[in-house]
Design a protein around this motif. Structure first.
Motif, short mmCIF file in Angstrom:
data_model
loop_
_atom_site.label_atom_id
_atom_site.label_comp_id
_atom_site.label_asym_id
_atom_site.label_seq_id
_atom_site.Cartn_x
_atom_site.Cartn_y
_atom_site.Cartn_z
N LEU A 26 0.81 -1.21 0.00
CA LEU A 26 0.00 0.00 0.00
C LEU A 26 0.84 1.27 0.00
O LEU A 26 0.31 2.36 -0.08
N SER A 27 2.15 1.13 0.07
CA SER A 27 2.99 2.32 0.14
C SER A 27 2.94 3.14 -1.14
O SER A 27 3.31 4.30 -1.14
N ARG A 28 2.46 2.57 -2.24
CA ARG A 28 2.36 3.31 -3.48
C ARG A 28 1.00 3.97 -3.63
O ARG A 28 0.78 4.72 -4.56
N ILE A 29 0.08 3.68 -2.74
CA ILE A 29 -1.28 4.22 -2.81
C ILE A 29 -1.60 4.92 -1.50
O ILE A 29 -1.40 4.36 -0.43
N ALA A 30 -2.10 6.12 -1.58
CA ALA A 30 -2.55 6.84 -0.39
C ALA A 30 -4.05 7.05 -0.52
O ALA A 30 -4.56 7.29 -1.60
N VAL A 31 -4.76 6.93 0.58
CA VAL A 31 -6.18 7.22 0.61
C VAL A 31 -6.35 8.49 1.42
O VAL A 31 -5.97 8.56 2.58
N ALA A 32 -6.88 9.51 0.79
CA ALA A 32 -7.05 10.81 1.44
C ALA A 32 -8.52 11.01 1.77
O ALA A 32 -9.37 10.92 0.90
N VAL A 33 -8.80 11.27 3.03
CA VAL A 33 -10.17 11.52 3.48
C VAL A 33 -10.21 12.96 3.97
O VAL A 33 -9.56 13.31 4.94
N PHE A 34 -10.98 13.80 3.28
CA PHE A 34 -11.05 15.21 3.62
C PHE A 34 -12.46 15.58 4.04
O PHE A 34 -13.41 15.32 3.33
N THR A 35 -12.55 16.21 5.19
CA THR A 35 -13.85 16.68 5.66
C THR A 35 -13.83 18.17 5.94
O THR A 35 -14.87 18.76 6.15
N LEU A 36 -12.66 18.78 5.94
CA LEU A 36 -12.55 20.20 6.26
C LEU A 36 -11.93 20.95 5.09
O LEU A 36 -10.93 20.51 4.53
N PHE A 71 -14.22 8.83 -6.16
CA PHE A 71 -15.38 8.00 -6.48
C PHE A 71 -16.51 8.28 -5.53
O PHE A 71 -16.32 8.85 -4.45
N ASN A 72 -17.71 7.89 -5.95
CA ASN A 72 -18.87 7.99 -5.07
C ASN A 72 -19.02 6.68 -4.31
O ASN A 72 -19.03 5.60 -4.92
N HIS A 121 -19.03 12.45 4.33
CA HIS A 121 -20.10 11.47 4.56
C HIS A 121 -21.30 11.72 3.67
O HIS A 121 -21.83 12.83 3.59
N SER A 122 -21.72 10.67 2.99
CA SER A 122 -22.82 10.80 2.03
C SER A 122 -24.15 11.14 2.69
O SER A 122 -24.98 11.82 2.07
N LYS A 123 -24.35 10.72 3.90
CA LYS A 123 -25.61 11.05 4.60
C LYS A 123 -25.70 12.55 4.90
O LYS A 123 -26.76 13.06 5.21
N LEU A 124 -24.56 13.24 4.78
CA LEU A 124 -24.54 14.69 5.01
C LEU A 124 -24.34 15.45 3.70
O LEU A 124 -23.94 16.61 3.70
N GLY A 125 -24.60 14.77 2.58
CA GLY A 125 -24.54 15.42 1.27
C GLY A 125 -23.24 15.29 0.53
O GLY A 125 -23.07 15.88 -0.54
N GLY A 126 -22.28 14.53 1.03
CA GLY A 126 -20.99 14.39 0.36
C GLY A 126 -21.06 13.55 -0.90
O GLY A 126 -21.82 12.58 -0.97
N MET A 186 -18.43 12.83 -4.84
CA MET A 186 -17.13 13.08 -5.46
C MET A 186 -17.04 14.43 -6.16
O MET A 186 -15.95 14.86 -6.53
N ALA A 187 -18.18 15.12 -6.32
CA ALA A 187 -18.18 16.45 -6.93
C ALA A 187 -18.00 17.55 -5.88
O ALA A 187 -18.00 18.73 -6.22
N ASN A 188 -17.81 17.17 -4.62
CA ASN A 188 -17.57 18.13 -3.54
C ASN A 188 -16.39 19.02 -3.93
O ASN A 188 -15.38 18.55 -4.45
N ASN A 189 -16.51 20.33 -3.69
CA ASN A 189 -15.49 21.26 -4.14
C ASN A 189 -14.10 20.97 -3.57
O ASN A 189 -13.09 21.14 -4.26
N VAL A 190 -14.01 20.52 -2.33
CA VAL A 190 -12.71 20.20 -1.76
C VAL A 190 -12.13 18.95 -2.43
O VAL A 190 -10.95 18.93 -2.80
N VAL A 191 -12.95 17.94 -2.64
CA VAL A 191 -12.50 16.71 -3.29
C VAL A 191 -11.99 17.03 -4.70
O VAL A 191 -10.91 16.58 -5.10
#
Length: 139
Positions: A2-12, A104-105, A75-80, A82-87
């Protein structure tokens, strides 16, 4: 592995400034300017068969080798989605910096199959499927 792949989770939104300031922009040796790889629509399935839709861009740069980042949405239940402006902005900055990217969605959002949950167990399968998709592309 997994060192070649990073998963970024942004909420702010402030996370975007961290990405902008911490990622250097590699220079293309011919033009001196790095151009972003174009995104293309993709779909892939989670292990339980749920089909997920996303946007994939393969790096055209060798600056970071075959490294990539999967950018997930709030979080999708809060309207998130993949078209989110931060994403979108984070993904674009990563592409301009020479990384392969996937946004991805999660299930139940924007054309992806299934339904979302508050607990996140099914969504973990979605991230595992995204990682498998990245591996299938050589990242």
């Amino acid at each position: 592995l997994l060192s070649r792949i990073a998963v970024a989770v942004f909420t702010l939104p402030s996370a975007l400034n961290v990405v902008r300031s911490s990622i250097g922009t590699p220079q293309d040796s011919r033009s001196g300017v790095m151009t972003a790889a174009p995104e293309q629509a993709v779909q892939f399935a989670a292990e339980d068969g749920v089909v997920l839709r996303g946007m994939w861009a393969a790096s055209s740069s060798t600056a970071f080798g075959h490294h990539g980042v999967i950018v997930t949405h709030p979080h999708s239940k809060l309207g998130g989605d993949m078209a989110n402006n931060v994403v979108v902005d984070v993904t674009q900055n990563l592409r301009h910096s020479g990384f392969s990217t996937l946004r991805f969605n999660f299930r139940g959002v924007g054309g992806s199959g299934g339904s979302s949950s508050w607990q996140g167990a099914a969504e973990r399968r979605d991230v595992q499927a995204a990682i498998a998709m990245f591996r299938s592309k050589g990242v």
